[in-house]
Design an enzyme around this catalytic site. Structure first.
Site, PDB file in Angstrom:
ATOM      1  N   GLU A  62     -13.863 -21.918  76.600  1.00 60.13           N
ATOM      2  CA  GLU A  62     -12.968 -20.337  76.924  1.00 60.13           C
ATOM      3  C   GLU A  62     -12.902 -19.555  75.762  1.00 60.13           C
ATOM      4  O   GLU A  62     -12.096 -18.279  76.005  1.00 60.13           O
ATOM      5  CB  GLU A  62     -11.333 -20.914  77.325  1.00 60.13           C
ATOM      6  CG  GLU A  62     -11.373 -21.798  78.540  1.00 60.13           C
ATOM      7  CD  GLU A  62      -9.930 -22.357  78.994  1.00 60.13           C
ATOM      8  OE1 GLU A  62      -9.105 -21.800  78.050  1.00 60.13           O
ATOM      9  OE2 GLU A  62      -9.729 -23.014  79.785  1.00 60.13           O
ATOM     10  N   ASP A 301       6.694 -22.353  87.144  1.00 63.08           N
ATOM     11  CA  ASP A 301       5.640 -22.322  86.057  1.00 63.08           C
ATOM     12  C   ASP A 301       5.001 -20.898  85.876  1.00 63.08           C
ATOM     13  O   ASP A 301       4.139 -20.915  85.881  1.00 63.08           O
ATOM     14  CB  ASP A 301       4.448 -23.287  86.275  1.00 63.08           C
ATOM     15  CG  ASP A 301       3.459 -23.507  85.141  1.00 63.08           C
ATOM     16  OD1 ASP A 301       3.968 -23.206  83.868  1.00 63.08           O
ATOM     17  OD2 ASP A 301       2.539 -23.909  85.329  1.00 63.08           O
TER      18      ASP A 301
END
Length: 689
Positions: A62, A301
């Site tokens: 990433e 979330d």
């Protein structure tokens, strides 16, 4: 300091330094726009692979590389660092912080790392186990390292640090496991902590700061016993004119507000500041200036840790200094970055948790989606992966567009009765994570996965609407880069690296990368020649929790981790793509009682699904437990899960959270699932590793 040293002047003027990429988002504004135009709409068709380098970590990649004066630096999974000659790919040095393998169970979303920060002649790295490390840029030699978290708790660090005037800024993750979030500043010279800003209140006698006293009034119950959450695990931006540091705050711990902050009736209560908020502070002192909460009383979330972009745009005839964000909750926000004043918000993907945003910037809640109040299950859009996750956006100032790697995916939130926290292992969310498991019918699974769509969106932040969209067959597509050549670059879950016309979205160029790309590209020059680089390697939260064989239009996506670097006229070629390993579905018969299997399903959902996928469907990144030989041997399975014999590989012991009886129930549940899938698996279907 050498001529190549990075100081405040060089960071403040990074926008004019088009040949290098010296900070995470290229500039403090985090626009991820480069004015380089040698690679443009007319020449991009001639773009070819200049060089590549294979990584030694077959997990999610990433990171955003940094480039300084002809050298490229990047981080990989497991917090390793590598340096290359940016033109030739010659390896210069590498560094391994030797993160303990068992740290992996503290990471909700793969053992990833998103990058480095540079200051002077040094690089700064946050490691998965919570250390801040200073390295010599020329050699990779460690100068010092500081522990920034309580390593006995489930903290992790995956985000890239930022540096402002010699202060290294770093946050952390771990809200799903019951920690209290904060961001801190460290002296780049000696590593001393200079200030710490907690994002949620602590015990009543610990909230001395006025901003924490104000926050505590929005919580109820003994919230501090569950950590509270609010970790600052990714986004930051800085406005040097206003001298404001902006950062995004994550979700609550646990997710379900009814457990985290209960009212007198036992249901969720309060806005729970500063969860799911954008916060502005003074970088010298950490002094609170303002906040804007995107999701008050968050329970789904819905983090606000997604990429933050600063820009000056004209709205209603007036130039405004704005902050822009597309957080998980599905709305695109434009905020006055000087004051935190709400300007506008519209949903950029379909969502059903709110009926809109009122004129004060507060959501108008859909009562049926407030599962912390109703106590009843609900199908909510978006789900916990959001409408946009960590993958960076980009802003093209000439087009006035923000490019968003968006996707659509709903989730069933089913409140779990009699839920109890577990600070040792497992998700502390307060929901039955197995309630939304798909049935074994392959046709139904394919149909459901077909509704999970990804898209590249060109969003007009003034009109609050999409100018154009590119549809993808699957979600979890890569971060963005916009360039002065009129291009937008993005990798995707279809194992492609593409260039699009920034104005129209027309695909102008594509490269077969052999693996899903989730990381964002960068561009730079060496000796007047422009390069485009991207770190490839399938992984991250969605990749490790989705059915590895249905994730992308029923085509498996494998991890082949490597750095890809392109230039006009590049002639390098990748080696032939390997096939995914074929392991048979060959489980023992399922003979356990329904009660044992139900117990195993419950425990699997809480303790195993985060890495090995819900319903034990298996990803292509981590072992598919349905195909593991250990499920046929109770002793071997117990040795792995209870005794932790594979802790160095990332599989730590769960002895503090699960009894041997519960562990065997998990094994029986996996056996049942393996038998169900064996009965429907077509002959020749590609198996996961």
């Amino acid at each position: 300091m050498s001529e190549a040293g990075i100081d405040s002047v060089r960071l403040l003027n990074a926008g004019e330094d088009s040949g290098n990429w010296i900070t995470h988002g290229r500039t403090y504004s985090e626009q991820r726009f480069s004015p380089l135009s040698q690679v443009n709409q007319g020449t991009v068709g001639e773009l070819g692979l200049a060089w590549y380098s294979d990584m030694d970590t077959a997990r999610g990649q990433e990171a955003t590389p940094l480039v300084m004066d002809g050298k490229l630096f990047l981080t990989t999974a497991w917090s390793k660092v590598k340096a290359f000659d940016a033109a030739t790919g010659e390896p210069l040095w590498d560094y391994d912080p030797e993160v303990p393998g068992e740290t992996a169970v503290k990471a909700c979303c793969d053992v990833v790392n998103r990058g480095l920060a540079a200051w002077g002649d040094h690089l700064f790295l946050g490691t998965l186990d919570g250390r801040l490390v200073k390295l010599e840029r020329d050699t990779g030699k460690v100068v010092w390292e500081k522990v920034t978290v309580d390593q006995d708790a489930s903290y992790t660090v995956t985000g890239a640090p930022r540096i402002i005037d010699g202060k290294v800024l770093i946050g952390n993750g771990g809200a799903e496991f019951g920690v209290r979030g904060y961001i801190a500043a460290y002296d780049a010279n000696d590593g001393d902590e200079l200030w710490r800003f907690y994002t949620v209140p602590g015990k009543p006698d610990e909230n001395d700061a006025e901003y924490l006293k104000a926050a505590a009034e929005t919580w109820s119950g003994e919230y501090w016993k569950l950590g509270g959450g609010g970790t600052v695990w990714d986004s930051m931006a800085y406005d040097p004119e206003l001298d404001l540091l902006y950062f995004g705050v994550g979700n609550g711990s646990p997710w379900n507000r009814a457990y985290r902050s209960p009212g007198e009736d036992g249901t969720g209560e309060g806005d729970n500041l500063y969860l799911s908020s954008i916060v502005a502070v003074r970088p010298d002192t950490g002094e609170y200036v303002w906040h804007y909460q995107t999701t008050p009383g968050e329970t789904w979330d819905y983090t606000a840790t997604q990429h933050i972009i600063l820009a000056d745009i004209t709205i209603d005839g007036e130039e405004r200094q704005v902050l822009m964000q597309a957080p998980k909750n599905g709305f695109f926000y434009v905020i006055d970055r000087a004051t935190g004043e709400f300007i506008s918000a519209e949903d950029y993907i379909p969502q059903n948790w709110a009926e809109g945003i009122d004129e004060d910037g507060r959501p108008i809640f859909n009562a049926a989606a407030r599962v912390d109040k109703t106590g009843e299950p609900a199908l909510v859009m978006p789900g916990p992966l959001g409408g946009h996750n960590w993958h960076p956006m980009a802003f093209h100032p000439d087009e006035g567009l923000v490019y968003i790697p968006a996707f659509e995916a709903a989730t069933i939130y089913a409140p779990e009765a009699d839920w109890k926290p577990d600070t040792a292992r497992g998700f502390n969310v307060g929901f039955d994570l197995g309630a939304g498991d798909l049935p074994p019918d392959l046709g139904i699974r394919r149909e459901v996965y077909g509704t999970v769509r990804g898209k590249l969106m060109a969003w007009d932040p003034v009109k609050q609407e999409a100018r154009w969209e590119v549809e993808y067959p699957g979600p979890w597509n890569g971060g963005l880069l916009a360039t002065g050549g009129g291009l937008v670059f993005q990798g995707n879950s279809s194992s492609e690296f593409n260039a699009f016309d920034a104005s129209s979205g027309e695909k102008l160029w594509s490269f077969g990368a052999q693996t899903g790309i989730v990381a964002p590209p960068i561009t730079y020059t060496v000796n007047g020649e422009q390069y485009v680089a991207v770190l490839a390697g399938w992984g991250g939260a969605y990749a490790i929790t989705a059915d590895g064989e249905l994730v992308n239009d029923a085509k498996p996506v494998q991890n082949i981790s490597r750095l890809l670097v392109f230039k006009i006229g590049g002639t390098a070629e990748l080696p032939e793509q390997p096939e995914l390993a074929r392991l048979p579905l060959d489980p023992p018969p399922s003979r356990a009682s329904a009660e044992v299997i139900a117990l195993g399903k419950q425990k699997y959902a809480r303790y195993c699904a985060v890495c090995h996928a819900p319903a034990a469907v298996g990803s292509t990144v981590l072992p598919d437990l349905r195909r593991s030989a250990t499920i046929a041997n109770a002793s071997a399975f117990t040795a792995v899960v209870h005794d932790g014999i594979l802790k160095d590989n990332g599989m730590a012991s769960f002895a503090g959270s699960l009894s041997k009886e519960e562990i065997d129930a998990i094994r029986e549940y996996i056996i049942k699932r393996a038998n169900e899938d064996k009965a429907i698996e077509p002959s020749g279907r590609v198996a996961t590793r």
